[in-house]
Design an enzyme around this catalytic site. Structure first.
Site, PDB file in Angstrom:
ATOM      1  N   TYR A  27       0.852  -1.196   0.000  1.00 57.21           N
ATOM      2  CA  TYR A  27       0.000   0.000   0.000  1.00 57.21           C
ATOM      3  C   TYR A  27       0.884   1.241   0.000  1.00 57.21           C
ATOM      4  O   TYR A  27       1.705   1.426   0.900  1.00 57.21           O
ATOM      5  CB  TYR A  27      -0.936   0.040   1.221  1.00 57.21           C
ATOM      6  CG  TYR A  27      -1.711   1.343   1.257  1.00 57.21           C
ATOM      7  CD1 TYR A  27      -2.880   1.495   0.503  1.00 57.21           C
ATOM      8  CD2 TYR A  27      -1.246   2.439   1.973  1.00 57.21           C
ATOM      9  CE1 TYR A  27      -3.555   2.716   0.481  1.00 57.21           C
ATOM     10  CE2 TYR A  27      -1.914   3.656   1.956  1.00 57.21           C
ATOM     11  CZ  TYR A  27      -3.065   3.783   1.199  1.00 57.21           C
ATOM     12  OH  TYR A  27      -3.739   4.989   1.160  1.00 57.21           O
ATOM     13  N   TYR A  28       0.714   2.050  -1.014  1.00 58.75           N
ATOM     14  CA  TYR A  28       1.430   3.325  -1.074  1.00 58.75           C
ATOM     15  C   TYR A  28       0.456   4.488  -1.117  1.00 58.75           C
ATOM     16  O   TYR A  28       0.745   5.564  -0.637  1.00 58.75           O
ATOM     17  CB  TYR A  28       2.352   3.371  -2.305  1.00 58.75           C
ATOM     18  CG  TYR A  28       3.475   2.371  -2.191  1.00 58.75           C
ATOM     19  CD1 TYR A  28       4.628   2.681  -1.481  1.00 58.75           C
ATOM     20  CD2 TYR A  28       3.368   1.095  -2.747  1.00 58.75           C
ATOM     21  CE1 TYR A  28       5.649   1.753  -1.333  1.00 58.75           C
ATOM     22  CE2 TYR A  28       4.388   0.163  -2.606  1.00 58.75           C
ATOM     23  CZ  TYR A  28       5.526   0.496  -1.891  1.00 58.75           C
ATOM     24  OH  TYR A  28       6.532  -0.438  -1.737  1.00 58.75           O
ATOM     25  N   VAL A  81       2.840  -5.986   3.425  1.00 57.67           N
ATOM     26  CA  VAL A  81       4.223  -6.379   3.137  1.00 57.67           C
ATOM     27  C   VAL A  81       5.018  -5.305   2.388  1.00 57.67           C
ATOM     28  O   VAL A  81       6.184  -5.528   2.069  1.00 57.67           O
ATOM     29  CB  VAL A  81       4.286  -7.741   2.403  1.00 57.67           C
ATOM     30  CG1 VAL A  81       3.713  -8.841   3.283  1.00 57.67           C
ATOM     31  CG2 VAL A  81       3.582  -7.701   1.069  1.00 57.67           C
ATOM     32  N   GLU A  82       4.376  -4.173   2.121  1.00 56.93           N
ATOM     33  CA  GLU A  82       5.078  -3.026   1.552  1.00 56.93           C
ATOM     34  C   GLU A  82       4.315  -1.754   1.891  1.00 56.93           C
ATOM     35  O   GLU A  82       3.093  -1.702   1.713  1.00 56.93           O
ATOM     36  CB  GLU A  82       5.158  -3.108   0.018  1.00 56.93           C
ATOM     37  CG  GLU A  82       6.210  -4.025  -0.511  1.00 56.93           C
ATOM     38  CD  GLU A  82       6.322  -3.970  -2.030  1.00 56.93           C
ATOM     39  OE1 GLU A  82       6.173  -2.880  -2.614  1.00 56.93           O
ATOM     40  OE2 GLU A  82       6.555  -5.027  -2.632  1.00 56.93           O
ATOM     41  N   ASN A  83       5.073  -0.761   2.354  1.00 55.91           N
ATOM     42  CA  ASN A  83       4.516   0.571   2.583  1.00 55.91           C
ATOM     43  C   ASN A  83       5.728   1.453   2.864  1.00 55.91           C
ATOM     44  O   ASN A  83       6.687   0.991   3.468  1.00 55.91           O
ATOM     45  CB  ASN A  83       3.559   0.532   3.805  1.00 55.91           C
ATOM     46  CG  ASN A  83       3.079   1.916   4.234  1.00 55.91           C
ATOM     47  OD1 ASN A  83       3.296   2.342   5.368  1.00 55.91           O
ATOM     48  ND2 ASN A  83       2.424   2.596   3.337  1.00 55.91           N
TER      49      ASN A  83
END
Ligand code: BG6
Length: 476
Positions: free
Chosen positions: A310-311, A371-373
């Site tokens: 999530y960006y 798992v991504e930010n």
């Protein structure tokens, strides 16, 4: 209340963006190696411009990246110092199967990751392994057309069998394909697909996606057979869509955009092609060829948890040409006038993370894993390599607060959080080093100059405290 006691705090990287060592110890060439920095990057990653090998006119940042191939011990020690409970990394397929279609794996490649997992174990760090983070051996691209061929399913299955057996007891958390929906937006970088004159691009992409979905179900099956402790997740480039206005057409446009992303996860989590996708394919004349038994495989081997990056949130409208566009994770979106933007134009929306988490949890009712930010920004180090990155701390604190709200106030079951690029690495979208996400600064620039020296940023100690307090203390 707050986060679960065994909450998995950590950071994430991808082999092609950090390892380098592109030709060491028998590693084969991969699609992700031949993606250059500069104006040809976008045509190459989207499969419009063919680039099957290096040439003299371009610079290929993945060749050396941040040379984690030779720095991994030092890097893991720094992760341990921050108190990481988990480290998300990916395997370079072509390190283990240099061509992709061999029967026997390359021992040196297998050993490389085994050493990493042993090192993690030493520090009590649980590896979270992405089996493929965009990469595909170039031999499979050239000989079979990558995922457009059904044969890739078997080669991927072979890879999975080898790694699940070899790393049994060392790795428990697995992700089958990073951002599986990226196949639609960056088909060469995401899945080794390129297009020839006359190709029905949509048909190729959805057929390749079917192969990946079947491969993912087979991987889940084998993972559970080899070790019932294994937990397998899907991985989505997430970010909920807001309608630009309350105009019903805008709301409907948002639903449709959202479905394009959910499609993959609907199959991986619910085990079947959703009705809306079947109708859409019918309308577009896309005929996905399925083999006997595919439907049963998809149904029987759904994922254990839902992971996502999530960006930013996204905006949907029926009048895109009237509105300002903004950059985002590979594909552009309509600019949301209520949000601030990063230096690369990605809009910053912590509440959007809570909204996205709720949307995913309501839809799938399975544990989530972020798992991504993170914030890609220009960092200016002092002479010792120290960066006062208050802007990054501010971004992360707001997002951790939003995810805490989703857990505490909405009851979302969240397994963990790994920030993107916990150590500076090569940007997937642009190929730049200048776009940094890390707690650890790496001395290297866009042209490949620099000592590769690692140094701690201000955010290093901040994240250490966040982990130590299990997300209670977010203050600077
Ligand atoms: C995700 C990818 O798309 O976003 C990563 O999984 C990528 O590989 C990350 O690096 C951030 O994007 P970028 O373009 O800033 O590197």
């Amino acid at each position: 209340m707050g986060f679960r006691k065994d909450f998995l705090w950590g950071g994430a990287t991808a082999a092609n963006q950090c390892e380098g060592g592109y030709n060491e110890d028998g590693r084969g060439l991969a699609n992700v190696d031949v993606v250059p920095i500069g104006e040809d990057r976008f045509p190459v990653i989207t499969g419009q411009k063919k680039m099957f090998d290096f040439d003299d006119e371009h610079f290929y940042p993945a060749k050396e990246a941040i040379d984690m191939y030779h720095h991994w011990k030092e890097d893991i020690a720094l992760f341990a110092e921050m108190g990481f409970k988990t480290y998300r990394l990916s395997l370079a397929w072509s390190r283990i199967f240099p061509n992709g279609d061999e029967k026997e794996p390359n021992e040196a490649g297998l050993k490389f990751y085994e050493d990493i997992f042993e090192e993690c174990k030493k520090y009590g760090i649980e590896p979270l392994v992405t089996i493929t983070h965009f990469d595909c051996p170039m031999h499979l691209v050239e000989k079979y057309g990558a995922w457009r061929s059904r044969e890739l399913v078997g080669f991927y299955e072979n890879l999975c069998r080898v790694i699940f057996n070899r790393y049994k007891g060392l790795v428990k958390y697995w992700l089958t394909f990073n951002e599986i929906n990226m196949i639609l937006h960056a088909p060469f970088m995401g899945a080794g697909l390129y297009f020839e004159e006359g190709d029905n691009v949509e048909q190729v992409k959805y057929q390749a996606a079917h192969h990946e979905l079947v491969a993912s179900a087979i991987a889940t099956k084998i993972a559970h057979e080899v070790d019932p402790e294994n937990q397998v997740g899907c991985m989505l480039a997430a970010g909920s869509y807001y309608p630009y206005t309350p105009k019903p057409e805008d709301v409907w446009a948002g639903r449709q955009d959202e479905r394009e992303n959910y499609f993959f996860i609907d199959v991986q989590s619910r085990g079947e092609y959703p009705a809306y996708a079947l109708k859409e394919m019918e309308r577009k004349g896309i005929e996905v060829v399925m083999e006997e038994g595919d439907k049963e495989l998809l149904k029987a081997h759904t994922v254990d948890f839902i992971s996502f990056s999530y960006y930013s949130s996204r905006v949907a409208t029926t009048d895109p040409e009237l509105l300002e566009q903004t950059a985002g994770n590979i594909f552009a979106s309509v600019k949301n006038p209520y949000l601030e933007s990063s230096e690369w134009g990605w809009q910053i929306d912590p509440l959007g993370l809570r909204i996205t988490m709720n949307d995913l949890y309501d839809r799938y009712q399975k544990p989530l894993f972020i798992v991504e930010n993170g914030l890609g920004a220009v960092d200016t180090p002092d002479e010792k390599g120290y960066v006062a990155d208050d802007y990054r701390i501010d971004y992360l604190a707001q997002h951790v607060q939003a995810m805490r709200d989703a857990v505490d106030l909405d009851g979302v079951d969240l397994l963990g959080y790994t920030t993107w690029g916990c150590i500076d690495l090569v940007s997937a979208g642009t190929g730049e080093m200048k776009k940094r996400y890390g707690f650890i600064y790496v001395d290297r620039d866009n042209d490949g100059n620099g000592s590769l020296k690692r140094s701690k940023k201000k955010s290093f100690d901040w994240y250490k405290k966040v982990i130590a307090t299990n997300g209670e203390d977010l203050s600077i």
